[in-house]
Design an enzyme around this catalytic site. Structure first.
Site, mmCIF file in Angstrom:
data_model
loop_
_atom_site.group_PDB
_atom_site.id
_atom_site.type_symbol
_atom_site.label_atom_id
_atom_site.label_comp_id
_atom_site.label_asym_id
_atom_site.label_seq_id
_atom_site.Cartn_x
_atom_site.Cartn_y
_atom_site.Cartn_z
ATOM 1 N NE ARG A 287 19.752 65.955 57.454
ATOM 2 C CZ ARG A 287 20.456 65.193 58.304
ATOM 3 N NH1 ARG A 287 21.653 64.714 57.951
ATOM 4 N NH2 ARG A 287 20.004 64.922 59.503
ATOM 5 C CE1 TYR B 130 18.623 83.566 38.199
ATOM 6 C CE2 TYR B 130 19.461 82.975 40.355
ATOM 7 C CZ TYR B 130 18.402 83.167 39.494
ATOM 8 O OH TYR B 130 17.122 82.980 39.940
ATOM 9 C CG ASP C 241 24.966 78.710 36.898
ATOM 10 O OD1 ASP C 241 24.336 77.969 36.114
ATOM 11 O OD2 ASP C 241 24.411 79.441 37.744
ATOM 12 C CE LYS D 94 15.755 79.043 36.221
ATOM 13 N NZ LYS D 94 16.995 79.713 36.526
HETATM 14 C C1 LIG Z 1 17.632 80.176 37.778
HETATM 15 C C2 LIG Z 1 19.109 80.199 37.879
HETATM 16 C C3 LIG Z 1 19.754 79.914 39.092
HETATM 17 C C4 LIG Z 1 18.998 79.652 40.369
HETATM 18 O O1 LIG Z 1 18.261 78.477 40.310
HETATM 19 P P1 LIG Z 1 16.900 78.206 41.126
HETATM 20 O O2 LIG Z 1 16.565 76.824 40.723
HETATM 21 O O3 LIG Z 1 15.910 79.244 40.707
HETATM 22 O O4 LIG Z 1 17.262 78.346 42.578
HETATM 23 C C5 LIG Z 1 21.145 79.898 39.094
HETATM 24 N N1 LIG Z 1 21.863 80.177 37.983
HETATM 25 C C6 LIG Z 1 21.264 80.471 36.810
HETATM 26 C C7 LIG Z 1 22.113 80.787 35.619
HETATM 27 C C8 LIG Z 1 19.869 80.499 36.707
HETATM 28 O O5 LIG Z 1 19.292 80.810 35.540
#
Ligand SMILES: *Cc1c(COP(=O)(O)O)cnc(C)c1O
Length: 390
Positions: free
Chosen positions: A45, A97, A169, A194
């Site tokens: 961890r 998001y 982000d 992504k």
């Molecule tokens: C998908 C996404 C998230 C969340 O990510 P997960 O891997 O689905 O938990 C956060 N910010 C943005 C801009 C996203 O597109």
């Protein structure tokens, strides 16, 4: 060394065996030579060599001091918000998001953290929203799904003058196109699910800090709350990142072609893509991004949910699914999918119309993708003769 070379050579395989790929250390604990005497790892961890390889790779790519890998993008968001205490305040981008919005409103507000949402594409709105107790300014640029762009360096200047940190982000741009730490940002978040992992086969989140001090704080939360990324998913994410430069550049090139093509279609009303000169933040995007990314959104002249739903269910190459950034093209209808729980007024205000369709452009030939969209428009005309223009 140039970035695309670093992507491949930052991580070495295994010195002992010569394995060229990073080993997957599928272990929970590490044998100690004497109590408290270990070889750099004690419990998985706290640290794992496969995860550590990914963490140093993302820190390097973003130009930060430290990187941390989490079980999802939202676990990464969660770790950053846990730097705050009750009574603290966040200024956040208004079309944040949906999952981040949900955790801010249903988890953190309950714990005493306040959030104000403003259109950060105008830095003046950020300046006006910052209060005495504002600890974070939370940006996404470009945003989802309207692709609004915020001036990261202008906002960093405003926030730092008021002792607030700037979190970006960076999921939509990825470090291939945009490195917010270069513009002054303090903390970077990724849904590595992504563009970074890039193959729609893993859920992963990353945090990068500008300074070792902030890194220590994130590391403490990561170890204390335990939302870590496992070794196999860390390995998949590393493998994805190795081709991110090729993929994201190709996706950006194709998306620009598709966005321009969409603009010339009589069925299409508004096209949102930061690479178009008609985009309101095109100049800022040009200043801080190397290219404009693989996501486009557009609305139809027939601005109804029915028209959009017909469209998104008729394409063949673009497959109907949430998420983005993978090698296969996807599309979705935000009003009934990703933004279903956003109140209608709020949705319209954010520029998400009834017929808005979001495309995530993959690595297929752009010409095939355009043909797919074109065929879909043609088949819609055939199926609805009453809507044909006179
Ligand atoms: C998908 C996404 C998230 C969340 O990510 P997960 O891997 O689905 O938990 C956060 N910010 C943005 C801009 C996203 O597109």
């Amino acid at each position: 060394m140039r970035r695309e070379t670093k992507l491949i050579h930052q991580i070495s395989g295994c010195g002992e065996t010569g394995a060229i790929s990073t080993p997957i250390y599928q272990t929970s604990t590490f044998v100690q030579d004497a109590p408290g005497v270990n070889r750099g790892y004690d419990y998985a961890r706290s640290n794992n060599p496969t995860r550590a390889a990914l963490e140093s790779l993302i820190a390097e790519l973003e130009g930060g001091s430290n990187g941390y890998a989490f079980a999802s993008g939202l676990a990464a968001v969660d770790a950053v918000v846990k730097l705050l205490s009750a009574g603290d305040h966040i200024v956040a981008v208004d079309d944040i998001y949906g999952g981040s919005y949900r955790s801010f409103t249903h988890i953190y507000e309950k714990l005493g953290i306040e959030v104000s949402y403003v259109d950060t594409s105008d830095p003046v709105n950020v300046a006006e929203a910052i209060r005495e107790n504002t600890k974070l300014v939370w940006l996404e640029s470009p945003t989802n799904p309207t692709l609004k762009v915020s001036d990261i360096s202008a906002i960093c200047e405003i926030a730092h003058r008021r002792n607030a940190l700037v979190v970006v982000d960076n999921t939509f741009a990825s470090p291939i196109l945009q490195r917010p730490i270069e513009f002054g940002a303090d903390i970077i978040i990724h849904s590595a699910t992504k563009y970074l992992a890039g193959h729609s086969d893993v859920i992963a989140g990353l945090v990068v800090t500008k300074t070792p001090e902030l890194g220590e704080q994130i590391k403490f939360v990561q170890n204390a709350t335990g939302g870590i990324l496992g070794p196999f998913d860390s390995w998949l994410t590393i493998r994805g990142i190795e081709t991110a430069d090729l993929r994201v550049r190709k996706q950006s090139e194709s998306a620009l072609k598709i966005a321009r093509w969409l603009q010339s279609q009589p069925e299409v009303d508004i096209v949102n893509y930061p690479g178009l000169v008609t985009h309101p933040n095109h100049e800022v995007a040009k200043k801080q991004q190397e290219a404009f990314g693989g996501v486009i959104s557009f609305s139809l002249v027939d601005d109804t949910q029915d028209a959009a739903i017909e469209f998104v269910t008729k394409t063949e190459l673009f497959q109907l699914a949430e998420s983005l950034g993978g090698v296969k093209s996807l599309l979705c209808h935000p009003a009934t999918m990703t933004h279903k729980s956003t109140p209608r007024e709020h949705r319209l205000q954010a520029g998400i119309h009834e017929s808005t369709v979001r495309l995530s452009v993959g690595i297929e030939a752009a010409e095939d993708l355009i043909e797919d969209l074109q065929n879909t428009f043609v088949s819609l005309q055939k199926s609805e003769p009453c809507l044909e223009k006179a």
